[in-house]
Write a protein that holds these residues in place. Structure first.
Motif, short mmCIF file in Angstrom:
data_model
loop_
_atom_site.label_atom_id
_atom_site.label_comp_id
_atom_site.label_asym_id
_atom_site.label_seq_id
_atom_site.Cartn_x
_atom_site.Cartn_y
_atom_site.Cartn_z
N ALA A 140 0.49 3.92 2.97
CA ALA A 140 0.80 3.02 3.97
C ALA A 140 -0.07 1.92 4.05
O ALA A 140 0.49 1.00 4.77
N PHE A 141 -1.15 2.04 4.11
CA PHE A 141 -2.20 1.25 4.21
C PHE A 141 -1.99 -0.05 3.05
O PHE A 141 -2.16 -1.12 3.51
N VAL A 142 -1.87 0.27 2.00
CA VAL A 142 -1.54 -0.62 0.94
C VAL A 142 -0.45 -1.49 1.24
O VAL A 142 -0.52 -2.85 1.19
N LEU B 60 9.04 -6.42 5.98
CA LEU B 60 8.66 -5.09 6.44
C LEU B 60 9.28 -4.10 5.13
O LEU B 60 8.33 -3.17 4.82
N LEU B 61 10.48 -4.38 4.79
CA LEU B 61 11.12 -3.68 3.83
C LEU B 61 10.44 -3.68 2.37
O LEU B 61 9.80 -2.79 1.61
N ILE C 74 1.93 2.07 10.83
CA ILE C 74 2.36 3.18 11.72
C ILE C 74 4.14 3.44 11.47
O ILE C 74 4.34 4.40 11.21
N ILE C 75 4.75 2.29 11.32
CA ILE C 75 6.27 2.31 10.83
C ILE C 75 6.32 2.82 9.58
O ILE C 75 7.29 3.82 9.48
N TYR C 76 5.44 2.76 8.47
CA TYR C 76 5.66 3.19 7.28
C TYR C 76 5.44 4.79 7.25
O TYR C 76 5.97 5.47 6.30
N MET C 77 4.49 5.37 8.19
CA MET C 77 4.24 6.66 8.10
C MET C 77 5.09 7.50 9.01
O MET C 77 5.20 8.70 8.79
N VAL C 78 5.57 6.98 10.02
CA VAL C 78 6.64 7.63 11.06
C VAL C 78 7.83 7.51 10.76
O VAL C 78 8.55 8.72 10.83
#
Length: 459
Positions: free
Chosen positions: A231-233, A283-284, A216-220
């Motif tokens: 984003a899933f990978v 996360l990064l 969610i963080i990567y997509m939003v």
């Protein structure tokens, strides 16, 4: 075979081996190794480390205010105990020090009375939380090569929504999972085999929840379109790294008595800050994996993306045709991201060419959130020769350097200048009268310049 030979063969397989007709597993292996290589390069450059350290500092400032807001909302729904469950799970790798930190945080949070703060105090609480999300957005935008931020009003509304809704959903989900996993109702389901299956599933659920949060963080958060697959990978790898880091932290870092000896009363704080640093770094790194998976054009040996003058001119012609054709037909304007994607190029060299044309008034940007590109003048008033000259003469760096017309050691230097002039004249003659409209309609043919080129070669 020596170690040097093995290294050279591995390097050749990663960067040079043509795998067009190879099995899919070889292509995927090369793709993953390239992603690993560029991630190591990004880590060695220090950019990700700096962002992670900056986020640790901002987290320390925003942690109590953000949790105070979440605690107040959860208390209104009567599920404020879920915050304690969430902190227990998050700080589990810190062992007994994690429990101590959890109790300290909860004590501070409970002492914050939002009802007595007033409008100014609430604004400060929201600002500290928003500032954390702004730094996260800046870090992810840099990873995703995004130069343009969201409009201020939209950024504020999005961040406040994430600040209020996101943590609440995560806290409630983790709390419900912990409650359900330990409830008597679950213990009474099925026999021993079913209990074993449920036990294994309950151990995997926290991992899937972490993956979902990362995804969610990567997509939003980034101000660009991130595909679900990318984003899933990135989230799967980051979630796996998160669990491995938690195990390593619990096994090696927390059990060491040296930290307490060195840092004394500050040991818990130091361990907590280091755990936050590792978490932000994971996360990064996951965001970087998602970016490179979605944009394989960036998987190059060097992080400096430059085009030759010849390639720049060809790129400029492609941009001229696509932008002019879309404008002529009334289609959606092209964006720099879309142009880079269809040309399989990294974004920086495409943006560099576009910036030359914007600065010289050949292109304009639309006022949408993701600006499109449109011609700045009527198509029949934009000469192709001028378009290419702007791109060819554009400065690659921040300053345009002027080349001396000659050097004292060159004999008959006065003959070189006219040669360049004749080359420029030949280009102008070849493109004389050709405009962007002619590129779109195909009604103009370039003039032959055989005689001109022959005269230049004889010089």
């Amino acid at each position: 075979m020596t170690l040097s030979d093995l290294t050279n063969r591995a390097w050749y397989f990663i960067w040079d081996a043509p795998l067009d007709g190879a099995p899919w597993w070889q292509r995927q292996a090369q793709h993953m190794l390239r992603i690993a290589g560029v991630l190591i390069r990004d880590f060695s450059s220090g950019t990700l480390n700096l962002h992670a350290m900056s986020l640790v500092y901002t987290t320390l400032l925003a942690l109590i205010p953000a949790l105070a807001i979440v605690f107040s909302v959860l208390k209104g729904f009567g599920v404020d105990r879920e915050l304690e469950v969430f902190l227990t799970e998050f700080l589990a790798p810190l062992g007994s020090q994690g429990l101590e930190i959890r109790d300290t945080i909860l004590r501070f949070v409970e002492q914050v009375n939002i009802g007595l703060l007033g409008s100014v105090g609430i604004a400060v609480l929201i600002y500290t939380g928003v500032s954390l999300l702004q730094k996260v957005e800046a870090a992810l935008n840099e990873i995703w090569q995004v130069r343009r931020l969201r409009p201020l009003a939209r950024r504020f509304s999005d961040f406040v929504s994430v600040l209020l809704v996101g943590p609440i959903l995560m806290v409630v989900a983790m709390g419900l999972m912990a409650s359900v996993a330990g409830s008597a109702a679950v213990d009474g389901i099925g026999g021993e085999s079913m209990q074993a299956v449920l036990s294994e599933v309950s151990r995997l659920v926290p991992y899937f929840l972490v993956v979902l949060v990362f995804m969610i963080i990567y997509m939003v958060i980034p101000n660009t379109r991130v595909t679900l697959t990318a984003a899933f990978v990135g989230a799967v790898v980051a979630g796996l790294a998160w669990n491995i880091a938690g195990w390593a932290f619990a096994s090696f870092v927390v059990t060491s008595a040296r930290y307490a000896v060195i840092y004394s009363a500050f040991a818990s704080l130091i361990v907590f800050m280091f755990w936050m640093y590792v978490g932000w770094l994971i996360l990064l790194a996951g965001a970087g994996i998602a970016f490179y998976h979605q944009n394989p054009a960036y998987l190059t040996r060097s992080a400096v993306y430059r085009l030759s003058i010849e390639a720049r001119e060809r790129l400029a012609l492609d941009i001229a045709y696509l932008v002019a054709a879309a404008f002529e037909r009334g289609e959606t304007p092209w964006t720099s991201q879309r142009l880079a994607r269809i040309m399989h190029l990294p974004l920086p060299p495409v943006e560099r060419v576009i910036s030359f044309l914007l600065q010289e008034g050949m292109l304009l940007e639309t006022g949408s959130d993701v600006p499109g590109l449109v011609p700045a003048r009527p198509l029949d008033r934009i000469p192709v020769e001028e378009w290419l000259r702007i791109v060819r003469q554009g400065a690659e760096g921040h300053a345009q350097l002027t080349l001396r017309p000659g050097a004292e050691v060159i004999v008959d230097n006065d003959k070189l200048g006219p040669l360049i002039d004749r080359l420029d004249e030949a280009r102008r003659d070849a493109l004389d009268g050709l405009t962007l409209r002619d590129l779109v309609t195909g009604t103009h043919e370039a003039k032959p310049v055989t005689d001109k080129v022959a005269s230049i070669s004889k010089s």
